[in-house]
Design a protein around this motif. Structure first.
Motif, PDB file in Angstrom:
ATOM      1  N   VAL A  33       0.769  -1.031  -0.172  1.00  0.00           N
ATOM      2  CA  VAL A  33      -0.017  -0.018   0.003  1.00  0.00           C
ATOM      3  C   VAL A  33       0.858   1.345  -0.089  1.00  0.00           C
ATOM      4  O   VAL A  33       0.685   2.139  -0.457  1.00  0.00           O
ATOM      5  CB  VAL A  33      -0.949  -0.002   1.222  1.00  0.00           C
ATOM      6  N   ALA A  81       2.643   1.453  -3.708  1.00  0.00           N
ATOM      7  CA  ALA A  81       1.851   1.060  -4.904  1.00  0.00           C
ATOM      8  C   ALA A  81       1.522   2.483  -5.498  1.00  0.00           C
ATOM      9  O   ALA A  81       1.073   3.374  -5.033  1.00  0.00           O
ATOM     10  CB  ALA A  81       0.562   0.581  -4.683  1.00  0.00           C
ATOM     11  N   ARG A 112      -3.527   0.560  -6.591  1.00  0.00           N
ATOM     12  CA  ARG A 112      -3.719   0.663  -5.380  1.00  0.00           C
ATOM     13  C   ARG A 112      -4.780  -0.101  -4.681  1.00  0.00           C
ATOM     14  O   ARG A 112      -4.956  -0.633  -3.666  1.00  0.00           O
ATOM     15  CB  ARG A 112      -3.499   2.366  -4.755  1.00  0.00           C
TER      16      ARG A 112
END
Length: 427
Positions: free
Chosen positions: A96, A99, A103
């Motif tokens: 997370v 990304a 996402r």
């Protein structure tokens, strides 16, 4: 003549008794014994090590984090070891963080990890964040249905369910089945799950098939279709010989339907050699209690407590812990404190039922009944909850309501377990 008549009647009674026992017998050791002697799940592989080796503190290998997180989650499901679920969380959090594309997919994966950990409010935050990004809209809508069902936000859950309507879609059908189960319409639930299972069979997707067979096994059991339940647990084991959940399902049939606690305990002992899910030890403790084997009962309770003492479990076993505080250790004040926390975590009828029952055990009948009337009555059809409600109504002098619930519970002894028969009788 009278003598021979009595002999004939005795023979008929004996035959009828044997026939009844034969009808009760559903399982056969030959069917499942081959699945009991299995090795623990492998928690590494060459492929996993390759991806894992690409992860460093400063790594930007986004794909590696996703693959590794997926493997960790699989190891958790196969072993019951909470460490793997937490490692999956760490890998997803790193994904997370880095990304730039995709996402929303990582947000959804992290939300699902939090659902597994019973961190539902955090799961909702990540689900909403995924939806806000926009990509993978259907996946986000499905996820939001799942989270809101866990939180007890049923109006919102229905809204997201309606937004994905497609009667030929597996994901929609299994959620519509869950919705109908929530409403107490078990017949429709089963029909929908059967339709979803056919889709899974046509797709030949093993993970979907395994999920479908075990869930159908559960639903058939709720409906009293024990043969169908047993058959589907065997189907699941045919796909995954190590599947602890399916073995547990068979053990429950042997215990609750066939009243064979020795064999049920043998099955569960085999399961816990390779799978350390805490509630498996609670089932073993329940079986031992039915056998009046206090040593075995206490040993398995101790194993449960040792496992859930790990802080990494968080709120995952709150419901079980409250139940033990109320029925085993009788620490009613502590149960009340924990049940309040659980209601704050998820405002479902089940959470409220433990809060009401905690008040009841503490002698506060008035507040217990108020919670039942405002948050539980008519909102759930779970036998365990109905049994608690009936006891509260009985203490409140609501005899007609008790008798109404008692009729329902008399058909739910299989789900509740053989020890419940006497509890229901004296309501």
């Amino acid at each position: 003549m009278m003598k021979y008549t009595l002999i004939l009647l005795s023979a008929l009674v004996l035959f009828g008794s044997c026939e009844q026992e034969f009808k009760k017998k559903v399982t056969d050791k030959k069917d499942y014994d081959k699945f009991l002697d299995t090795e623990p799940i492998q928690t590494t592989s060459k492929n996993f090590e390759l991806w894992n080796s690409k992860i460093r503190q400063d790594s930007m290998q986004l794909t590696s984090f996703g693959v590794v997180a997926g493997e960790y989650h699989r190891y958790f499901e196969g072993s019951g070891d909470i460490a793997y679920l937490k490692m999956a969380e760490q890998a997803l959090k790193r994904a997370v963080d880095i990304a730039a594309i995709g996402r929303s997919g990582y947000y959804r994966a992290l939300a699902r990890n939090y659902i597994s950990q019973h961190r539902f409010k955090e799961a909702l935050e990540w689900a909403n964040a995924a939806r806000a990004i926009g990509s993978g809209k259907k996946g986000s809508q499905n996820l939001l249905f799942d989270v809101h069902m866990e939180l007890g936000n049923y109006t919102k859950a229905q809204k997201y369910l309606d937004s994905t309507k497609n009667m030929s879609d597996f994901d929609y059908l299994i959620r519509l089945a869950k919705w109908n189960d929530h409403k107490g319409d078990l017949d429709t639930t089963i029909k929908l799950m059967e339709k979803a299972t056919k889709i899974a069979e046509n797709s030949k997707n093993e993970s979907l098939l395994l999920w479908s067979y075990t869930n159908l096994g559960d639903y058939y059991g709720h409906a009293g279709r024990i043969n169908d339940s047993y058959r589907h647990y065997l189907k699941a084991l045919g796909l995954d010989a190590k599947n602890g959940y399916a073995k547990k399902g068979i053990a429950w049939i042997v215990f609750s339907h066939e009243k064979n606690p020795i064999e049920a305990l043998r099955i569960m002992n085999a399961v816990t050699k390779t799978h350390k899910t805490p509630d498996y030890y609670l089932l073993k403790s329940e079986i031992a209690a039915y056998m009046n084997n206090d040593t075995e009962r206490l040993f398995n309770l101790d194993m449960y407590y040792k496992l859930v003492d790990d802080a990494r479990y968080g709120s995952m076993y709150n419901m079980y812990n409250i139940s033990l505080l109320l029925d085993d250790t009788r620490l009613y004040t502590k149960a009340l404190e924990l049940s309040r926390k659980e209601v704050n975590n998820r405002s479902t009828p089940e959470a409220y039922s433990y809060l009401a029952y905690s008040y009841f055990k503490n002698g506060n009948i008035k507040d217990a009944k108020k919670i039942v009337d405002e948050h539980i009555a008519g909102q759930t059809f779970e036998p365990g909850i109905l049994l608690q409600i009936a006891q509260i109504y009985k203490a409140s002098g609501e005899k007609s309501k008790v008798q109404e619930i008692k009729k329902e519970l008399q058909g739910a002894v299989y789900e509740l377990g053989p020890s419940s028969k006497e509890i229901i009788r004296i309501l």
